[in-house]
Design an enzyme around this catalytic site. Sequence first.
Site, PDB file in Angstrom:
ATOM      1  N   ALA A  78      72.120  89.033  10.577  1.00  0.00           N
ATOM      2  CA  ALA A  78      71.189  87.922  10.384  1.00  0.00           C
ATOM      3  C   ALA A  78      69.986  88.462   9.624  1.00  0.00           C
ATOM      4  O   ALA A  78      69.733  89.667   9.614  1.00  0.00           O
ATOM      5  CB  ALA A  78      70.767  87.363  11.732  1.00  0.00           C
ATOM      6  N   GLY A 121      75.078  90.032  13.035  1.00  0.00           N
ATOM      7  CA  GLY A 121      75.648  88.702  12.810  1.00  0.00           C
ATOM      8  C   GLY A 121      76.815  88.734  11.826  1.00  0.00           C
ATOM      9  O   GLY A 121      77.694  87.870  11.880  1.00  0.00           O
ATOM     10  N   GLU A 124      79.693  89.626  13.869  1.00  0.00           N
ATOM     11  CA  GLU A 124      79.975  88.455  14.721  1.00  0.00           C
ATOM     12  C   GLU A 124      80.626  87.330  13.913  1.00  0.00           C
ATOM     13  O   GLU A 124      81.526  86.652  14.420  1.00  0.00           O
ATOM     14  CB  GLU A 124      78.677  87.985  15.389  1.00  0.00           C
ATOM     15  N   GLU A 144      71.852  95.744  16.599  1.00  0.00           N
ATOM     16  CA  GLU A 144      70.640  95.022  17.020  1.00  0.00           C
ATOM     17  C   GLU A 144      69.766  95.854  17.944  1.00  0.00           C
ATOM     18  O   GLU A 144      68.548  95.721  17.965  1.00  0.00           O
ATOM     19  CB  GLU A 144      71.026  93.707  17.736  1.00  0.00           C
TER      20      GLU A 144
HETATM   21  N1  DAK Z   1      68.094  91.313   7.050  1.00  0.00           N
HETATM   22  C1  DAK Z   1      67.262  91.281   5.966  1.00  0.00           C
HETATM   23  N2  DAK Z   1      67.360  92.104   4.936  1.00  0.00           N
HETATM   24  C2  DAK Z   1      68.316  93.060   4.975  1.00  0.00           C
HETATM   25  C3  DAK Z   1      69.203  93.184   6.048  1.00  0.00           C
HETATM   26  C4  DAK Z   1      69.085  92.254   7.123  1.00  0.00           C
HETATM   27  N3  DAK Z   1      69.902  92.206   8.171  1.00  0.00           N
HETATM   28  N4  DAK Z   1      70.046  94.208   5.797  1.00  0.00           N
HETATM   29  C5  DAK Z   1      69.680  94.701   4.607  1.00  0.00           C
HETATM   30  N5  DAK Z   1      68.650  94.014   4.096  1.00  0.00           N
HETATM   31  C6  DAK Z   1      67.972  94.221   2.837  1.00  0.00           C
HETATM   32  C7  DAK Z   1      67.085  95.465   2.903  1.00  0.00           C
HETATM   33  O1  DAK Z   1      65.839  95.152   3.501  1.00  0.00           O
HETATM   34  C8  DAK Z   1      66.968  95.808   1.445  1.00  0.00           C
HETATM   35  O2  DAK Z   1      66.037  94.937   0.852  1.00  0.00           O
HETATM   36  P1  DAK Z   1      64.883  95.507  -0.151  1.00  0.00           P
HETATM   37  O3  DAK Z   1      64.194  96.606   0.598  1.00  0.00           O
HETATM   38  O4  DAK Z   1      65.689  96.023  -1.326  1.00  0.00           O
HETATM   39  O5  DAK Z   1      64.049  94.309  -0.455  1.00  0.00           O
HETATM   40  C9  DAK Z   1      68.350  95.432   0.883  1.00  0.00           C
HETATM   41  O6  DAK Z   1      68.910  94.515   1.812  1.00  0.00           O
HETATM   42  C10 DAK Z   1      69.280  96.629   0.761  1.00  0.00           C
HETATM   43  O7  DAK Z   1      69.301  97.302   1.997  1.00  0.00           O
HETATM   44  P2  DAK Z   1      68.974  98.873   2.164  1.00  0.00           P
HETATM   45  O8  DAK Z   1      68.077  99.339   1.090  1.00  0.00           O
HETATM   46  O9  DAK Z   1      68.540  99.067   3.575  1.00  0.00           O
HETATM   47  O10 DAK Z   1      70.446  99.490   1.911  1.00  0.00           O
HETATM   48  P3  DAK Z   1      71.060 100.834   2.525  1.00  0.00           P
HETATM   49  O11 DAK Z   1      72.351 101.032   1.832  1.00  0.00           O
HETATM   50  O12 DAK Z   1      70.044 101.933   2.511  1.00  0.00           O
HETATM   51  O13 DAK Z   1      71.323 100.507   4.065  1.00  0.00           O
HETATM   52  C11 DAK Z   1      72.157  99.127   5.897  1.00  0.00           C
HETATM   53  C12 DAK Z   1      72.274  99.523   4.385  1.00  0.00           C
HETATM   54  C13 DAK Z   1      73.119  97.975   6.115  1.00  0.00           C
HETATM   55  C14 DAK Z   1      72.571 100.316   6.765  1.00  0.00           C
HETATM   56  C15 DAK Z   1      70.671  98.741   6.179  1.00  0.00           C
HETATM   57  O14 DAK Z   1      70.243  97.752   5.230  1.00  0.00           O
HETATM   58  C16 DAK Z   1      70.497  98.170   7.553  1.00  0.00           C
HETATM   59  O15 DAK Z   1      70.400  98.891   8.537  1.00  0.00           O
HETATM   60  N6  DAK Z   1      70.379  96.826   7.612  1.00  0.00           N
HETATM   61  C17 DAK Z   1      70.091  96.142   8.855  1.00  0.00           C
HETATM   62  C18 DAK Z   1      71.316  96.089   9.711  1.00  0.00           C
HETATM   63  C19 DAK Z   1      71.023  95.394  11.008  1.00  0.00           C
HETATM   64  O16 DAK Z   1      70.154  95.807  11.794  1.00  0.00           O
HETATM   65  N7  DAK Z   1      71.729  94.286  11.264  1.00  0.00           N
HETATM   66  C20 DAK Z   1      71.524  93.477  12.452  1.00  0.00           C
HETATM   67  C21 DAK Z   1      70.435  92.432  12.208  1.00  0.00           C
HETATM   68  S1  DAK Z   1      70.103  91.448  13.631  1.00  0.00           S
HETATM   69  C22 DAK Z   1      71.994  84.460  16.304  1.00  0.00           C
HETATM   70  C23 DAK Z   1      72.948  84.756  15.403  1.00  0.00           C
HETATM   71  C24 DAK Z   1      73.054  86.042  14.849  1.00  0.00           C
HETATM   72  C25 DAK Z   1      72.122  86.989  15.187  1.00  0.00           C
HETATM   73  C26 DAK Z   1      71.135  86.707  16.068  1.00  0.00           C
HETATM   74  C27 DAK Z   1      71.054  85.431  16.618  1.00  0.00           C
HETATM   75  N8  DAK Z   1      71.865  83.161  16.896  1.00  0.00           N
HETATM   76  C28 DAK Z   1      72.931  82.218  16.681  1.00  0.00           C
HETATM   77  C29 DAK Z   1      70.669  82.791  17.541  1.00  0.00           C
HETATM   78  C30 DAK Z   1      72.240  88.291  14.567  1.00  0.00           C
HETATM   79  C31 DAK Z   1      71.269  89.206  14.587  1.00  0.00           C
HETATM   80  C32 DAK Z   1      71.393  90.330  13.653  1.00  0.00           C
HETATM   81  O17 DAK Z   1      72.339  90.454  12.918  1.00  0.00           O
END
Ligand code: DAK
Length: 270
Positions: A78, A121, A124, A144
Amino acid sequence: MTIRSSIKVQKINMEFIKVTENARPYVALIQLNRPKELNALNLQLMGEIRDTLKKLDENDEVRVVVITGNERAFAAGADIKQMAGKTAIDMLNIDQFSTWDQIRKTKKPIIAAVSGFALGGGCELAMTCDMIIASETAKFGQPEIKIGTMPGAGGTQRLTKALGKAKAMELVLTGDFLSAEDACSYGLVNRVVPVELYLEEAFRLAAKIAAMSPVGVKLAKESINRSYETHLDEGLHFERKNFYLTFASEDQKEGMNAFIEKRRPDFKGN
Ligand code: DAK
């Protein structure tokens, strides 16, 4: 099934997804299209998927849907930037769950064609689909916990069913990723193919199913889900309450802001 090669391909571009209604005979393709953000699932993108699936479910020319991203990312979760400042009550009022529930109610089979990151997400969403074809580069995970929250769209429930308690617990509590090969050995994905073939393989599986009785396919999917989901409703309800609760914590703000500011989070436990 008659092969109708003369039919014009129907492409519809929305802001964050591309839809091809007849990518193959009776097979529609939804491609997530926020490549710079690794297909992070913002509210609008999820709404576009929901509305498209509803239309495709009502379209007799479509029997199977394939959902994909690109080679680097199916979806990295997400949109953290959209969620970071939200309170528990904001999250409750946005009620994203109605969108996820609508997707879950799609009657036609959905195949996720996954390459690269399928995280949070994104993982998921792939698990909400009925089958997963993975490229060798696919990485699955629920990270997360690293940003001060927990899975909120079925991760704790579906991952546990697919992998068993111990492995699901490890992945959800550490945020570690699962390789495509390991995901396949645990039964999370149907099969793993070289990266240049993952979409073709998803189409091949879709075509096989599209050649079967649409009524039989629909009823069989419903029946398998009845077995799979008998205890899911209760589990999802429980997970949702706990997910909202994380937005009442400082740790969620710290974790998400640290991600945006590209620094390590300093979690205090409050
Ligand atoms: N959200 C926003 N931006 C993201 C992102 C994300 N989840 N993942 C990556 N990006 C963005 C980065 O900020 C970066 O943007 P800029 O800095 O260039 O502006 C760009 O995408 C490229 O990412 P990286 O530079 O970080 O690329 P790397 O290859 O170095 O790393 C990575 C890739 C996937 C390991 C890293 O980006 C990362 O750790 N991303 C976050 C992964 C994460 O934590 N995912 C879980 C998010 S929480 C719900 C439904 C669903 C959910 C919740 C509630 N309901 C129905 C209520 C779900 C929650 C989640 O998924």
